[in-house]
Scaffold this active site. Structure first.
Site, mmCIF file in Angstrom:
data_model
loop_
_atom_site.group_PDB
_atom_site.id
_atom_site.type_symbol
_atom_site.label_atom_id
_atom_site.label_comp_id
_atom_site.label_asym_id
_atom_site.label_seq_id
_atom_site.Cartn_x
_atom_site.Cartn_y
_atom_site.Cartn_z
ATOM 1 N N LYS A 49 0.873 -0.933 -0.489
ATOM 2 C CA LYS A 49 0.605 0.243 -0.069
ATOM 3 C C LYS A 49 1.058 1.136 0.043
ATOM 4 O O LYS A 49 0.781 1.889 -0.935
ATOM 5 C CB LYS A 49 -1.089 0.518 1.296
ATOM 6 C CG LYS A 49 -2.308 -1.216 1.004
ATOM 7 C CD LYS A 49 -2.596 -0.898 2.430
ATOM 8 C CE LYS A 49 -3.288 -2.117 2.285
ATOM 9 N NZ LYS A 49 -4.931 -3.175 2.629
ATOM 10 N N GLN A 93 -4.189 -1.636 9.772
ATOM 11 C CA GLN A 93 -4.498 -3.098 8.838
ATOM 12 C C GLN A 93 -4.701 -3.654 10.243
ATOM 13 O O GLN A 93 -5.296 -4.356 10.867
ATOM 14 C CB GLN A 93 -2.967 -3.083 8.501
ATOM 15 C CG GLN A 93 -2.856 -4.225 7.633
ATOM 16 C CD GLN A 93 -3.516 -3.989 6.545
ATOM 17 O OE1 GLN A 93 -3.098 -3.470 5.287
ATOM 18 N NE2 GLN A 93 -4.191 -5.615 5.951
ATOM 19 N N ASP A 116 -11.310 2.405 4.267
ATOM 20 C CA ASP A 116 -11.163 1.006 4.431
ATOM 21 C C ASP A 116 -12.706 0.804 4.264
ATOM 22 O O ASP A 116 -12.875 0.033 4.161
ATOM 23 C CB ASP A 116 -10.277 0.709 5.551
ATOM 24 C CG ASP A 116 -9.626 -0.004 5.465
ATOM 25 O OD1 ASP A 116 -9.325 -0.691 4.284
ATOM 26 O OD2 ASP A 116 -9.034 -0.558 6.495
#
Ligand code: NDP
Length: 291
Positions: A49, A93, A116
């Site tokens: 990422k 994450q 997200d």
């Protein structure tokens, strides 16, 4: 049978996003990446990422709190990032260590920075078909992969295997939306589903997201179906330098000859997730200009 090349589609999107970032006046979009601990898969996802952000001109800021971080301490970090005017998007994450309440962490992120798409507000916007929110990256990537591969879900029977908040539920809601490309008839299966193969065999489009290596076998698939394999499973493999290989939730070798289209693992849905994260971050940057 066509193999849907997620690497190629994601590369196209990354190139488009790079061109788009170049048109943004003023500050570059900024994505905060929070990774707790050293889970090897998480390390590689966050690295990817960060690399992709750099490639397209998005500023990536990586935060690596120790695995011993408490709930209150991670809340404090999220609060600090929520309040920072230079940060457009925040990604925590998953998975977090077991002592942390992951859902509470996702909900702590400001919905306007929730790139997200896991916050209650953003999942609610998917259910309400409100395009102002952020759609979770993997489900958004699956829909984009289908769209760019010319697969229209209208009127088709879409069977989703798995009901997680990260993949199964949101992709089911997206496939159900009354809009172009979607408009499917959706069935969601899970661990309590009876006679799973009888249901999966009805699928025109089968989306497998259960986290069990090669679970979907040829007997479970209707000839001519489109199969999207979301699973990323590490299977021990002593012949590899790493000691493992990646495999999906679908037994690719036996299922692929049956399908009209199928995504491979790796190189299918995975690269799309990163591309959609970048797309959401740029959207967040633009929305903040307007607010
Ligand atoms: P979860 O473990 O959160 O959810 C798995 C789902 O599958 C649950 O709903 C579970 O049912 C269901 N399930 C498990 N076993 C069975 C079974 N034997 N029969 C029927 N249903 C079953 O997984 P995620 O959704 O987070 O991830 C799924 C897979 O996708 C993983 O391999 C993960 O690594 C991968 N992934 C890939 C991404 C990408 O970028 N390509 C991103 C995110 C995930 P129940 O609810 O009843 O427990």
């Amino acid at each position: 049978m066509d193999i849907i090349d997620g690497n190629r589609v994601a590369a196209d999107i990354i190139a488009e996003l790079k061109a788009e970032v170049a048109t943004i006046a003023g500050r570059r979009p900024c994505l905060a990446l929070v990774r707790v601990g050293d889970d090897p898969a998480s390390v590689s996802y966050v690295r990817k990422k960060e690399q992709t952000a750099a490639e397209i001109g998005v500023e990536g800021r990586v935060f690596l709190p120790p695995v011993s971080i408490t709930q209150q301490e991670i809340f404090a970090l999220i609060d600090q990032l929520n309040a920072d005017p230079a940060v457009d998007g925040i990604l925590v994450q998953s998975p977090l260590p077991a002592h942390l309440d992951e859902l509470a962490v996702f909900r702590r992120v400001s919905p306007e920075k929730d790139v997200d798409g896991f916050h209650t507000v953003n999942l609610g916007k998917v259910a309400q078909e409100d395009p102002t929110g952020f759609v979770a990256c993997t489900p958004a990537g699956i829909m984009e992969l289908l769209r760019r591969s010319g697969v229209d879900l209208k009127g088709k029977h879409v069977v989703v295997l798995g009901r997680s908040l990260i993949v199964g539920k949101p992709v089911a809601l997206l496939a159900l939306q009354k809009r172009a490309g979607a408009n499917g008839t959706v069935t969601v299966c899970h661990s309590a589903t009876r006679d799973l193969p009888a249901i999966t065999r009805l699928a025109d489009v089968l989306i497998a997201a259960i986290g069990r290596p090669e679970f979907v076998t040829a007997e479970m698939v209707k000839p001519g179906a489109v199969v999207i394999d979301v699973g990323i499973n590490r299977v021990p493999d002593p012949t590899r330098k790493t000691g493992y290989r990646l495999t999906g939730d679908v037994a690719f070798a036996s299922v692929a000859p049956l399908c009209s289209r199928i995504t491979p693992v790796p190189g299918g849905v995975g690269p799309m997730t990163v591309a959609m994260l970048m797309s959401n971050t740029i959207k967040a940057r633009r929305l903040r200009d307007k607010s």
